[in-house]
Design a protein around this motif. Sequence first.
Motif, mmCIF file in Angstrom:
data_model
loop_
_atom_site.group_PDB
_atom_site.id
_atom_site.type_symbol
_atom_site.label_atom_id
_atom_site.label_comp_id
_atom_site.label_asym_id
_atom_site.label_seq_id
_atom_site.Cartn_x
_atom_site.Cartn_y
_atom_site.Cartn_z
ATOM 1 N N VAL A 125 36.988 38.991 37.101
ATOM 2 C CA VAL A 125 38.060 38.063 37.499
ATOM 3 C C VAL A 125 38.935 37.729 36.308
ATOM 4 C CG1 VAL A 125 38.509 35.732 38.330
ATOM 5 C CG2 VAL A 125 36.752 37.107 39.400
ATOM 6 N N LEU A 179 30.920 39.756 37.408
ATOM 7 C CA LEU A 179 32.048 39.487 38.295
ATOM 8 C C LEU A 179 33.000 38.466 37.688
ATOM 9 C CD1 LEU A 179 30.292 39.472 41.760
ATOM 10 C CD2 LEU A 179 31.918 41.120 40.909
ATOM 11 N N LEU A 226 39.930 37.616 45.017
ATOM 12 C CA LEU A 226 40.700 37.242 43.833
ATOM 13 C C LEU A 226 41.389 38.438 43.189
ATOM 14 C CD1 LEU A 226 38.240 34.727 42.171
ATOM 15 C CD2 LEU A 226 40.394 34.209 43.281
ATOM 16 N N THR A 227 40.899 39.660 43.449
ATOM 17 C CA THR A 227 41.495 40.819 42.765
ATOM 18 C C THR A 227 42.103 41.778 43.778
ATOM 19 O OG1 THR A 227 39.346 41.885 42.693
ATOM 20 C CG2 THR A 227 39.966 40.615 40.777
ATOM 21 N N GLN A 228 41.665 43.012 43.815
ATOM 22 C CA GLN A 228 42.276 44.013 44.688
ATOM 23 C C GLN A 228 41.189 44.741 45.456
ATOM 24 O OE1 GLN A 228 43.900 45.763 41.203
ATOM 25 N NE2 GLN A 228 42.642 47.594 41.347
ATOM 26 N N ILE A 268 41.823 46.117 37.533
ATOM 27 C CA ILE A 268 40.398 46.221 37.249
ATOM 28 C C ILE A 268 39.981 47.686 37.146
ATOM 29 C CG2 ILE A 268 39.708 44.005 38.203
ATOM 30 C CD1 ILE A 268 38.972 45.446 40.764
ATOM 31 N N GLU A 269 40.978 48.557 36.884
ATOM 32 C CA GLU A 269 40.674 49.976 36.703
ATOM 33 C C GLU A 269 40.587 50.284 35.210
ATOM 34 O OE1 GLU A 269 40.115 52.235 38.969
ATOM 35 O OE2 GLU A 269 40.591 51.020 40.729
ATOM 36 N N LEU A 289 37.157 49.221 48.545
ATOM 37 C CA LEU A 289 36.121 48.400 47.922
ATOM 38 C C LEU A 289 35.438 47.492 48.930
ATOM 39 C CD1 LEU A 289 37.785 47.457 44.556
ATOM 40 C CD2 LEU A 289 35.933 49.026 44.954
ATOM 41 N N VAL A 334 35.169 37.868 44.763
ATOM 42 C CA VAL A 334 35.917 38.538 43.695
ATOM 43 C C VAL A 334 36.948 39.493 44.281
ATOM 44 C CG1 VAL A 334 35.718 40.100 41.757
ATOM 45 C CG2 VAL A 334 34.091 38.258 42.031
ATOM 46 N N LEU A 335 36.610 40.158 45.392
ATOM 47 C CA LEU A 335 37.592 41.029 46.047
ATOM 48 C C LEU A 335 38.798 40.204 46.469
ATOM 49 C CD1 LEU A 335 35.807 43.548 48.411
ATOM 50 C CD2 LEU A 335 36.759 43.889 46.156
ATOM 51 N N ARG A 353 41.477 48.122 46.687
ATOM 52 C CA ARG A 353 41.500 49.594 46.675
ATOM 53 C C ARG A 353 41.048 50.094 45.328
ATOM 54 N NH1 ARG A 353 41.377 52.580 50.902
ATOM 55 N NH2 ARG A 353 42.007 54.287 49.562
ATOM 56 N N VAL A 390 32.735 49.427 50.242
ATOM 57 C CA VAL A 390 31.690 49.551 49.224
ATOM 58 C C VAL A 390 30.798 48.320 49.223
ATOM 59 C CG1 VAL A 390 31.282 49.614 46.737
ATOM 60 C CG2 VAL A 390 32.980 51.120 47.748
ATOM 61 N N VAL A 391 31.433 47.134 49.264
ATOM 62 C CA VAL A 391 30.654 45.894 49.228
ATOM 63 C C VAL A 391 29.783 45.761 50.470
ATOM 64 C CG1 VAL A 391 30.849 43.386 49.246
ATOM 65 C CG2 VAL A 391 32.271 44.730 47.727
ATOM 66 N N HIS A 401 41.112 40.670 35.395
ATOM 67 C CA HIS A 401 42.195 40.794 36.361
ATOM 68 C C HIS A 401 43.284 39.765 36.089
ATOM 69 C CE1 HIS A 401 43.984 42.050 40.119
ATOM 70 N NE2 HIS A 401 44.175 40.780 40.416
ATOM 71 N N VAL A 459 28.568 47.244 41.744
ATOM 72 C CA VAL A 459 27.740 47.603 42.901
ATOM 73 C C VAL A 459 26.751 48.689 42.504
ATOM 74 C CG1 VAL A 459 27.765 48.577 45.209
ATOM 75 C CG2 VAL A 459 29.490 46.920 44.567
ATOM 76 N N ASN A 509 36.496 51.886 38.529
ATOM 77 C CA ASN A 509 36.737 50.560 39.105
ATOM 78 C C ASN A 509 35.573 49.635 38.802
ATOM 79 O OD1 ASN A 509 36.511 48.471 41.279
ATOM 80 N ND2 ASN A 509 38.522 49.304 41.746
ATOM 81 N N LEU A 551 29.385 36.812 46.650
ATOM 82 C CA LEU A 551 30.052 36.799 45.342
ATOM 83 C C LEU A 551 31.046 37.948 45.230
ATOM 84 C CD1 LEU A 551 27.171 35.993 42.837
ATOM 85 C CD2 LEU A 551 29.064 34.547 43.505
ATOM 86 N N LEU A 552 30.617 39.157 45.655
ATOM 87 C CA LEU A 552 31.494 40.323 45.557
ATOM 88 C C LEU A 552 32.728 40.133 46.434
ATOM 89 C CD1 LEU A 552 28.785 43.089 45.540
ATOM 90 C CD2 LEU A 552 30.540 42.846 43.820
ATOM 91 N N ILE A 576 34.515 46.686 40.000
ATOM 92 C CA ILE A 576 33.682 46.146 41.078
ATOM 93 C C ILE A 576 32.714 47.221 41.558
ATOM 94 C CG2 ILE A 576 33.729 45.332 43.443
ATOM 95 C CD1 ILE A 576 36.183 43.788 42.810
ATOM 96 N N LYS A 577 33.197 48.461 41.652
ATOM 97 C CA LYS A 577 32.311 49.540 42.080
ATOM 98 C C LYS A 577 31.218 49.775 41.049
ATOM 99 C CE LYS A 577 32.543 53.799 44.571
ATOM 100 N NZ LYS A 577 33.371 54.760 45.272
#
Lengths: 118, 180
Positions: free
Chosen positions: A97, A93, B62-64, A106-107, B14, B59-60, B66, B17-18, A100, A35, A29, B55-56, A31-32
């Motif tokens: 976006v 990021l 705007l997206t997904q 986003i995987e 997620l 983006v979450l 999980r 996570v953030v 996506h 992070v 993922n 920011l994160l 986003i992960k």
Amino acid sequence: MTTILADLNYWVTVFLLVGGLYIVVAHGNMIKKLVGLSIFQTSVYLLFISPGKVLGGTAPIIAEGFDVYSNPLPHVLILTAIVVGVATIALGLALVVRIHKSYGTIEEDELHDLESDA
Amino acid sequence: MVITVVGIIRAHNLFAVVMLGGVYSFLMATVMVILDAVDVSMTEAAVGAGMSTVLLLAVLHLTQTREAPLRHTPAIPLIVCLLTGGALVYGTLDLPPFGEANAPQNQHVAPYYIENAEHETGSPNIVTAVLASYRGYDTLGEVTVIFTAGIGVLILLASGLRPRRRKNVDSEQDPKDNAA
């Protein structure tokens, strides 16, 4: 025992660094991943700051009554690094976006599937 | 801090996570205070914990939120990471112990800054003096990097929006634009 305590700060740093690296490499993922990247960066801040600490010293602001100060140079370098790190994350990021928007996921694995289907 | 990182590795939501990332940044800021780096601590709390988390979260939105479960066993990454960690721990054995005033890194230019910064630049805060005066070019480079990143973010987000609705381009860019 003293050796262990003297190097403990480095070992915590190494653990954080390796943890961040693991997230970046092993997780799909995005986003992960980002992070994880920021954890990786933050552990480097710790690696720079902790050797600059002088036991019995204070923060490097000149004041009456203090003679021992911690090393100011790593602080300056890391101030720069923090801001640059956030710029990196923001750019990443924005890419997420954009991906996506174009692919709806986003995987990494699902992106590979889309690629091989096409 | 170590526990937080383990939590981030294991969490699949997620949002969690953030949030854990924000907690981690605040803990790091606290550690920086203990290590006498007050300027770094303030920046980390504002930029690392505040700005990055916002920011994160944007983006979450705007997206997904999980994360899909891992499809393959993470054996190779684990081995790579353990090897890296082992090599780094081996490297730390040669580093000077914590808090030593006579360690090489504290004997190089730092004493010069501490002794001369106040009467050469007029700032009692040595970090500010070094940042703005002795190493001003570093800071100029930093500003260049942020400027480039800002442009990149704007281009990436704008190029996705323009074909469909040109009117909303400006309002959609704003949350990212703050990074610059």
